[in-house]
Design a protein around this motif. Structure first.
Motif, mmCIF file in Angstrom:
data_model
loop_
_atom_site.group_PDB
_atom_site.id
_atom_site.type_symbol
_atom_site.label_atom_id
_atom_site.label_comp_id
_atom_site.label_asym_id
_atom_site.label_seq_id
_atom_site.Cartn_x
_atom_site.Cartn_y
_atom_site.Cartn_z
ATOM 1 N N GLY A 1 -23.853 29.708 35.293
ATOM 2 C CA GLY A 1 -23.388 29.588 33.916
ATOM 3 C C GLY A 1 -24.485 29.367 32.896
ATOM 4 O O GLY A 1 -24.253 29.529 31.686
ATOM 5 N N GLU B 1 -25.160 32.572 30.993
ATOM 6 C CA GLU B 1 -24.055 32.894 30.091
ATOM 7 C C GLU B 1 -24.057 31.976 28.875
ATOM 8 O O GLU B 1 -23.774 32.411 27.749
ATOM 9 C CB GLU B 1 -22.739 32.785 30.854
ATOM 10 C CG GLU B 1 -22.622 33.775 32.012
ATOM 11 C CD GLU B 1 -21.326 33.613 32.774
ATOM 12 O OE1 GLU B 1 -20.261 33.703 32.141
ATOM 13 O OE2 GLU B 1 -21.386 33.402 33.997
ATOM 14 N N ALA B 2 -24.391 30.711 29.082
ATOM 15 C CA ALA B 2 -24.469 29.777 27.960
ATOM 16 C C ALA B 2 -25.603 30.166 27.013
ATOM 17 O O ALA B 2 -25.452 30.101 25.784
ATOM 18 C CB ALA B 2 -24.679 28.362 28.476
ATOM 19 N N ALA C 1 -21.598 23.622 22.379
ATOM 20 C CA ALA C 1 -22.132 23.208 23.671
ATOM 21 C C ALA C 1 -21.063 22.553 24.534
ATOM 22 O O ALA C 1 -20.988 22.815 25.745
ATOM 23 C CB ALA C 1 -23.310 22.256 23.469
ATOM 24 N N LEU D 1 -18.849 25.310 25.924
ATOM 25 C CA LEU D 1 -19.514 26.096 26.963
ATOM 26 C C LEU D 1 -19.683 25.294 28.250
ATOM 27 O O LEU D 1 -19.570 25.836 29.360
ATOM 28 C CB LEU D 1 -20.881 26.574 26.464
ATOM 29 C CG LEU D 1 -20.855 27.606 25.342
ATOM 30 C CD1 LEU D 1 -22.256 27.803 24.787
ATOM 31 C CD2 LEU D 1 -20.286 28.934 25.844
ATOM 32 N N ALA D 2 -19.962 24.012 28.118
ATOM 33 C CA ALA D 2 -20.101 23.168 29.311
ATOM 34 C C ALA D 2 -18.819 23.164 30.132
ATOM 35 O O ALA D 2 -18.845 23.293 31.357
ATOM 36 C CB ALA D 2 -20.480 21.751 28.906
ATOM 37 N N HIS E 1 -18.221 26.753 31.765
ATOM 38 C CA HIS E 1 -19.149 27.243 32.785
ATOM 39 C C HIS E 1 -19.588 26.169 33.776
ATOM 40 O O HIS E 1 -20.532 26.383 34.544
ATOM 41 C CB HIS E 1 -20.381 27.857 32.102
ATOM 42 C CG HIS E 1 -20.059 29.022 31.225
ATOM 43 N ND1 HIS E 1 -19.584 30.220 31.717
ATOM 44 C CD2 HIS E 1 -20.123 29.174 29.867
ATOM 45 C CE1 HIS E 1 -19.389 31.062 30.721
ATOM 46 N NE2 HIS E 1 -19.700 30.449 29.589
ATOM 47 N N HIS F 1 -23.495 18.849 29.905
ATOM 48 C CA HIS F 1 -23.853 18.854 28.488
ATOM 49 C C HIS F 1 -24.712 17.630 28.207
ATOM 50 O O HIS F 1 -24.257 16.492 28.390
ATOM 51 C CB HIS F 1 -22.577 18.829 27.641
ATOM 52 C CG HIS F 1 -22.829 18.796 26.167
ATOM 53 N ND1 HIS F 1 -21.859 18.398 25.268
ATOM 54 C CD2 HIS F 1 -23.924 19.091 25.419
ATOM 55 C CE1 HIS F 1 -22.351 18.463 24.047
ATOM 56 N NE2 HIS F 1 -23.601 18.878 24.114
ATOM 57 N N LEU G 1 -27.560 22.460 27.774
ATOM 58 C CA LEU G 1 -26.643 22.707 28.877
ATOM 59 C C LEU G 1 -27.477 22.946 30.119
ATOM 60 O O LEU G 1 -28.346 23.828 30.139
ATOM 61 C CB LEU G 1 -25.747 23.913 28.580
ATOM 62 C CG LEU G 1 -24.794 23.717 27.399
ATOM 63 C CD1 LEU G 1 -24.049 25.012 27.089
ATOM 64 C CD2 LEU G 1 -23.797 22.596 27.687
#
Length: 248
Positions: A104, A107-108, A149, A152-153, A156, A160, A169
Motif C-alpha cells: 500500500g 498506492e499511498a 493520510a 489512505l492509512a 491500505h 499513519h 504513511l
C-alpha cells in the motif's frame, strides 16, 4: 505518563554509563524547508565523533529518514543508525536489517502525488518503506493532508505517523521505541542507561522505551505534552549539552 514540557528542566550533564539515541531533524540539525536542504556540518561532526569515543560507541541515530540519507548528512560517521522509524537498522555487527515494504505504500504515494498536483507548496517524500506528504511550505494545507493520510492509512492497512507539518504513511510493525529496544539488547548498549533525544511526536515511542529500560527522554523544542523527563530548546542547545555530557 505525559506532562507539560514547559515544566521540564535541562538534562543532567553526567549520566552513569549513558547510551545515547538521537533523532536527526530538529535535534542534531535545524528543521529545513525540504529534506534535501539539510546537509553535513563540521561542528556536529566533531561533537558526535568526540562523544562516540567518550561513550565507547554507545551512540546511535534513530530517525524517520532512510539510512542512506542519514549517512549523507552525517557523512557516514555514525555507524549505528535506524531509519524510517525503525523499519531499517544497521546493527553493531554492521548488518542491515530491513522490513519488506507494504504494497500500500506505493498506492499511498500515488495518492499523495495527486494531492500535490492540486495543491502548490505540498511535496512528497518517498522512502520505499514509507511515504510522506510535506506541507512545510504550505501550512494551510495541514488539515487536508492529515485527513487524506488517515483515509489512505485505513484503506491500505498502513501506519499513519503524523509529524511536524508532515503526514507519513509507513509499513506497519516498527517505531523508534522498538528500534531503541533492539539496540539495548546488544553490545555495546546492553546494561547502559538509555537517553533518547527527540523533537517530534514520533520520538515519544523512544522516550517511553528509554524510561522502560531505566533511562529517560529529552524533548527538544517548544513545550507540549510529552513522556520525556527533560527539555532543551533547540539543536544548538542539544549540541552544547552533548559536548559537555559525560557518560561514566
Amino acid at each position: 505518563m505525559t506532562i507539560d514540557a514547559a515544566d521540564l528542566g535541562a538534562p543532567p550533564e553526567r549520566v552513569r554509563r549513558a547510551a545515547l539515541f538521537l533523532d536527526l531533524d530538529g535535534v542534531l540539525a535545524e528543521l529545513a524547508p525540504t529534506p534535501e536542504a539539510v546537509g553535513p556540518d563540521p561542528r556536529r561532526r566533531a561533537v558526535l565523533a568526540r562523544l562516540t569515543h567518550r561513550l565507547e560507541g554507545r551512540l546511535a541515530v534513530i530517525s524517520g529518514r532512510a539510512i542512506v540519507d542519514i549517512d549523507r548528512i552525517l557523512e557516514g560517521d555514525v555507524a549505528l543508525v535506524s531509519g524510517v522509524h525503525g523499519l531499517e537498522r544497521r546493527t553493531p555487527g554492521g548488518r542491515l536489517v530491513r522490513a519488506e515494504p507494504a504494497p500500500g505504500v506505493a498506492e499511498a504515494a500515488a495518492a499523495f502525488d495527486r494531492f500535490v498536483a492540486d495543491n502548490p507548496g505540498a511535496f512528497v517524500e518517498r522512502k520505499g518503506l514509507a511515504t510522506g506528504l510535506h506541507v512545510r511550505l504550505a501550512p494551510h494545507l495541514a488539515g487536508a493532508a492529515r485527513d487524506l493520510a488517515a483515509e489512505l492509512a485505513a484503506a491500505h492497512d498502513l501506519t499513519h505517523q503524523p509529524g511536524h507539518l508532515i503526514e507519513e504513511l509507513k509499513t506497519p510493525g516498527a517505531d523508534k521505541g522498538r528500534a531503541l529496544a533492539a539496540f539495548m539488547a546488544e553490545p555495546p548498549f546492553a546494561g547502559a542507561t538509555p537517553v533518547m533525544v527527540g523533537d517530534d511526536l514520533t520520538d515519544e515511542y523512544g522516550f517511553v522505551a528509554a524510561d522502560a529500560h531505566g533511562g529517560f527522554g529529552v524533548h527538544v523544542g517548544s513545550p507540549r505534552p510529552t513522556a520525556a523527563a527533560y527539555r532543551l530548546p533547540g539543536p544548538a542547545a542539544v549540541l552544547a549539552w552533548l559536548d559537555r555530557l559525560e557518560g561514566l
